[in-house]
Design an enzyme around this catalytic site. Sequence first.
Site, PDB file in Angstrom:
ATOM      1  N   SER A 122      50.908  36.832  53.365  1.00 25.94           N
ATOM      2  CA  SER A 122      51.960  36.076  51.752  1.00 25.94           C
ATOM      3  C   SER A 122      52.445  34.658  52.845  1.00 25.94           C
ATOM      4  CB  SER A 122      53.702  37.150  52.703  1.00 25.94           C
ATOM      5  OG  SER A 122      54.313  35.910  52.017  1.00 25.94           O
ATOM      6  N   ARG A 368      45.722  38.693  48.077  1.00 27.51           N
ATOM      7  CA  ARG A 368      45.907  40.427  47.527  1.00 27.51           C
ATOM      8  C   ARG A 368      47.335  39.951  46.218  1.00 27.51           C
ATOM      9  NH1 ARG A 368      52.349  39.905  50.128  1.00 27.51           N
ATOM     10  NH2 ARG A 368      52.647  40.981  48.407  1.00 27.51           N
ATOM     11  N   THR A 404      60.051  39.414  50.104  1.00 29.55           N
ATOM     12  CA  THR A 404      60.060  39.778  51.542  1.00 29.55           C
ATOM     13  C   THR A 404      61.671  40.206  51.822  1.00 29.55           C
ATOM     14  OG1 THR A 404      58.337  38.416  52.912  1.00 29.55           O
ATOM     15  CG2 THR A 404      59.665  39.491  54.391  1.00 29.55           C
ATOM     16  N   CYS A 566      37.605  38.994  41.460  1.00 29.52           N
ATOM     17  CA  CYS A 566      37.682  39.391  42.552  1.00 29.52           C
ATOM     18  C   CYS A 566      37.585  38.507  44.015  1.00 29.52           C
ATOM     19  CB  CYS A 566      36.140  40.939  42.802  1.00 29.52           C
ATOM     20  SG  CYS A 566      36.150  41.487  44.266  1.00 29.52           S
ATOM     21  N   CYS A 592      35.387  44.421  50.389  1.00 35.47           N
ATOM     22  CA  CYS A 592      37.486  45.208  50.114  1.00 35.47           C
ATOM     23  C   CYS A 592      37.665  44.674  50.746  1.00 35.47           C
ATOM     24  CB  CYS A 592      37.665  45.930  49.388  1.00 35.47           C
ATOM     25  SG  CYS A 592      39.055  46.296  48.534  1.00 35.47           S
ATOM     26  N   CYS A 595      42.921  43.487  47.580  1.00 37.36           N
ATOM     27  CA  CYS A 595      44.305  43.061  46.670  1.00 37.36           C
ATOM     28  C   CYS A 595      44.476  43.230  45.794  1.00 37.36           C
ATOM     29  CB  CYS A 595      43.757  41.757  46.866  1.00 37.36           C
ATOM     30  SG  CYS A 595      42.325  41.452  45.477  1.00 37.36           S
ATOM     31  N   CYS A 598      40.794  43.864  41.053  1.00 39.84           N
ATOM     32  CA  CYS A 598      39.757  45.094  39.867  1.00 39.84           C
ATOM     33  C   CYS A 598      40.730  45.472  39.388  1.00 39.84           C
ATOM     34  CB  CYS A 598      38.890  45.517  41.137  1.00 39.84           C
ATOM     35  SG  CYS A 598      39.351  46.517  42.308  1.00 39.84           S
TER      36      CYS A 598
END
Length: 623
Positions: A122, A368, A404, A566, A592, A595, A598
């Site tokens: 984050s 992400r 959060t 990506c 990968c 995140c 895709c």
Amino acid sequence: MYRRSTTAALTRARVFARPLAARVAAATARSNPCAATGNLGALRAVPQVCHFSSSRIARYAEEADPLTEPRETMEYDVVIVGGGPAGLAAAIRLKQLAAKEDKDINVIVVEKGGEIGAHTLSGACIETGPLEELFPDWKELGAPLNQPALEDHMKYLTAKHALPLPHPPQMSNAGNYIVSLSNVVKWLGEKAEELGVDIFPGTAASEIIYGEDGTSVCGIVTNDAGVDKDFKPKSTFTPGIELRGKLTLFAEGCHGSLTKGLIRKLKLREDGQFQTYGLGIKEVWEVEPAKHSPGKITHTMGYPLNYKTYGGGFIYHMEDNKVSLGLVIGLDYENPYLSPYQEFQRFEAHPFVSELLKGGRVLSYGGRALVEGGLQSLPKLYFPGGALIGDTAGLMNVPKIKGTHNAMKSGILAADSAYKAIVAEGQGEKGAPAIALTDYETAFKNSSIYKELYEVRNVRPSFHTSLGIWGGIVWSGLDTLFLKGRVPFTFQHKDPDHAMLKPASMFKPIEYPKPDNEITFDILTSVSRTGTGHTENQPVHLRLKDKSVQVNNNLPVYAGPEQRFCPAGVYEYVDDEANPGKKRFQINSQNCIHCKTCDIKDPAQNINWTVPEGGNGPQYVDT
């Protein structure tokens, strides 16, 4: 094609060294300490049951298909899927309530990351209210919130300059803390374990267990380990187990692999309702001490994005000469030639940003997806046998660029409702109807979360006008400064993100500059800084519903957008040796970073992100 270093592999091996069977045995011993000592006469009654048979593994060599064997089962009061802020807040609250009344409640948290916090990424500048609800003395307890936010700045970037703007009041960070959320989550995990929560890191939830009625949730199944790329058991095969609970709380984060199917199956969203997303890409740098301003926060608009693309940058000065910086791009962008990763590199190369970074070094990288739909996109939060909490539900406040605090608060609200149902009212016993957490939905609508999301509900969709970003800025200023959401209408989102992409024939290819290897870097170099690793010879976890769609549709119509959207270089269109002059679609699943972009942005909706073996994926540090 990225491969992790030997050092990273050894570190990962140590993290994975404790097998699921050992964690099962340890969990049983914690709930039944007499079982560990052999004092069977002193066993106390608990709702958790383990039927793990170590002899089963020895039989696999003699059996044709161990994948069809009945699974072992563990029973809990509450099963929580996801060890992030929401899931851990819920687990902690449940145990605190039980301790206060000297009651028992058995809680398990399963987390697909190799350790708690490994998959957490984050900005992050967080509000502390929900943390203080759980731990009023969090400072004395050593929570890793070390850098208070001291300055707020807003800049509009042109190609060469940074122009100061008035700082929006809703983005004020007075009283907040700049943190590594991965470190905060690790600390929460430690506190949860101290309270008696069973935490299974490196354990991916791959399937939901439904009741005989097909609509009530009874728990989850963990992923099998030791399955080869053809879905056949290897010599290292270890079966997943069933984790059954009176309640299952889904805290998977944004676009959870189980939650997306659950929402569809149980129709938790109304017809025509959908979530919208952004993609956040960030790095953590160590900068020269003379350039470091602890507690300084800067948000940016404008460059490198055009007026039709929603997004912005952030620069947070942490402690110890560290700076967290990144770029968030709305995944409703139209141009298939746009590369979020390359736009982030352009952001870093801007003179305002590059001057800060010169002479420093990159410590970590990650990306992400973020939920951006707000109130209009919220699904129903409860269903028979469980509930949605945190980013899984979609509780991020987009104008604040914060989620959060809402994630943790939702975990607390769900825990309060769950404790009341299970302990105070005795619901959920075998043979009884599945628990419906109606109290959770009621509490949510009376909470600070709902108030926040209602006030800003029209901000994000206001950017979908012919005026583009400028129209959104004007409305957002009016709404957040004066109206506070007090209008008799609610703007709706235009279309799902995947449907916003337009054919490549409508755009010119974007020529991105080459990396200088000082401030900007190629994508695989960045991926190497995530600690990402996946077990060799396992099924590809990025599943194509139709293997022909990418080459026959996405490549000719959208110029193969997967290789650009990506942020980890997972997808490529390469020459097809078997068919000269043609291309084939290649998936580098080992790259990968989980995140989920895709699964969200593929215009054909042909890519299904599923969980790989537990513990695989990124190993984020200080993110």
